[in-house]
Scaffold this motif. Structure first.
Motif, PDB file in Angstrom:
ATOM      1  N   VAL A  92       3.664 -11.220   5.157  1.00 56.83           N
ATOM      2  CA  VAL A  92       2.330 -11.075   4.864  1.00 56.83           C
ATOM      3  C   VAL A  92       1.646 -10.133   5.953  1.00 56.83           C
ATOM      4  CG1 VAL A  92       2.245 -13.753   3.952  1.00 56.83           C
ATOM      5  CG2 VAL A  92       1.620 -12.935   6.416  1.00 56.83           C
ATOM      6  N   GLU A  93       0.476  -9.886   5.552  1.00 60.98           N
ATOM      7  CA  GLU A  93      -0.556  -8.937   6.667  1.00 60.98           C
ATOM      8  C   GLU A  93      -1.658  -9.941   6.714  1.00 60.98           C
ATOM      9  OE1 GLU A  93      -3.103  -4.806   6.986  1.00 60.98           O
ATOM     10  OE2 GLU A  93      -1.773  -5.253   5.249  1.00 60.98           O
ATOM     11  N   VAL A  94      -1.955 -10.030   8.040  1.00 63.97           N
ATOM     12  CA  VAL A  94      -3.295 -10.806   8.433  1.00 63.97           C
ATOM     13  C   VAL A  94      -4.282  -9.871   8.611  1.00 63.97           C
ATOM     14  CG1 VAL A  94      -4.328 -12.285  10.197  1.00 63.97           C
ATOM     15  CG2 VAL A  94      -1.810 -12.708   9.408  1.00 63.97           C
ATOM     16  N   ARG A  95      -5.302 -10.140   7.936  1.00 58.94           N
ATOM     17  CA  ARG A  95      -6.327  -8.958   8.124  1.00 58.94           C
ATOM     18  C   ARG A  95      -7.783  -9.804   8.630  1.00 58.94           C
ATOM     19  NH1 ARG A  95      -6.153  -6.402   1.875  1.00 58.94           N
ATOM     20  NH2 ARG A  95      -3.755  -5.686   2.074  1.00 58.94           N
ATOM     21  N   VAL A  96      -8.318  -9.047   9.671  1.00 53.17           N
ATOM     22  CA  VAL A  96      -9.147 -10.136  10.345  1.00 53.17           C
ATOM     23  C   VAL A  96     -10.307 -10.073   9.567  1.00 53.17           C
ATOM     24  CG1 VAL A  96     -10.704  -9.999  12.463  1.00 53.17           C
ATOM     25  CG2 VAL A  96      -8.215  -9.163  12.576  1.00 53.17           C
ATOM     26  N   GLY A  97     -10.869 -11.465   9.309  1.00 58.38           N
ATOM     27  CA  GLY A  97     -12.186 -11.536   8.718  1.00 58.38           C
ATOM     28  C   GLY A  97     -11.931 -11.536   7.233  1.00 58.38           C
ATOM     29  N   THR A  98     -10.726 -11.227   6.675  1.00 55.08           N
ATOM     30  CA  THR A  98     -10.751 -11.261   5.067  1.00 55.08           C
ATOM     31  C   THR A  98      -9.615 -11.910   4.593  1.00 55.08           C
ATOM     32  OG1 THR A  98     -11.180  -8.608   5.299  1.00 55.08           O
ATOM     33  CG2 THR A  98     -10.038  -9.613   3.385  1.00 55.08           C
ATOM     34  N   GLY A  99      -8.521 -12.459   5.367  1.00 54.63           N
ATOM     35  CA  GLY A  99      -7.446 -13.302   4.959  1.00 54.63           C
ATOM     36  C   GLY A  99      -6.242 -12.891   5.059  1.00 54.63           C
TER      37      GLY A  99
END
Length: 247
Positions: free
Chosen positions: A65-72
């Motif tokens: 996965v990729e963690v995108r700040v403020g998005t999910g």
């Protein structure tokens, strides 16, 4: 004569990561799709949100996965492209002392031990040991790599506590911390000059209490310092993985 197999000690966040990775490999979450929110995952799995946060960052390290700040949190591989070994294979080889221990567990363990080391150091440290603690504290503000001096400061206090078993326990916890890929990843995300400045100020209060030979104040200062690290980490990970307000 048959031999016994090593018993795996699987951490909770590792079990959670295994389940999510298995669902990704099964195609339940397509590439580019967003995982359920941290709150939803915690409710479905009946675990704490802190464990969910650790699991999500572990999955990012492994490339799921990729963690995108403020998005999910978004899936980054297709089921066919999941060439990574199953996360459970990592857990199957996990034994105490390996790098599968989460940051929150490590900090909570340190909170049980290091405040007592500080209290004992305030009572028993020799002048030379206090000088070493003072020097490591000063060195932390004079370098571009404060992390090494951070460990040296805590280690110097443990060595000054007069109890070799406690000093060894502190050293082991620091070894586990530095071996933890999950802890390192969180440091990459969150540790900056402001964080080190806060830690340095907290170290100053610990040092002052030890130099004053005040065990009660030293214990409290160390506990406050470690609690501050834990609180800052939880707050930072909240901002990273929680995407409330998004559909």
């Amino acid at each position: 004569m048959s031999t016994f197999q090593a018993v795996a000690v699987t951490r909770l966040y590792r079990i959670i990561a295994d389940q999510i990775a298995g669902r990704i490999r099964a195609g339940d979450f397509p590439r580019g799709g967003r995982l359920p929110s941290e709150r939803e995952l915690a409710e479905q799995l009946q675990v704490s949100r802190a464990s969910i946060r650790e699991a999500l960052i572990a999955l990012e390290i492994e490339g799921y996965v990729e963690v995108r700040v403020g998005t999910g949190v978004f899936v980054t591989i297709t089921p066919e492209g999941a060439a990574f070994p199953a996360a459970s294979s990592t857990a199957a080889n996990a034994l105490p002392g390996h790098d599968d221990i989460g940051p929150f567990d490590l900090l909570e363990a340190r909170m049980l031990i290091e405040p007592e080391c500080a209290a004992l150091a305030a009572q028993q440290a020799t002048p030379a040991q206090i000088a070493t603690i003072r020097d490591t504290h000063a060195a932390m503000s004079l370098t571009d790599s404060p992390g090494q001096h951070d460990r040296e400061f805590h280690s110097a206090i443990a060595m000054a506590c007069g109890n070799a078993a406690l000093a060894s326990a502190v050293a082991h916890l620091w070894n586990l911390t530095q071996a933890s890929s999950l802890y390192s990843r969180m440091q990459d995300y969150f540790v900056n000059t402001q964080v080190w400045a806060a830690a340095h100020a907290e170290h100053q209060r610990i040092l002052a209490a030890i130099m004053a030979r005040d065990p009660i104040r030293a214990r409290h200062a160390m506990h406050t310092h470690l609690l501050g690290i834990l609180a800052r980490l939880r707050e930072d990970v909240d901002s990273l993985t929680d995407h409330r307000g998004y559909p």
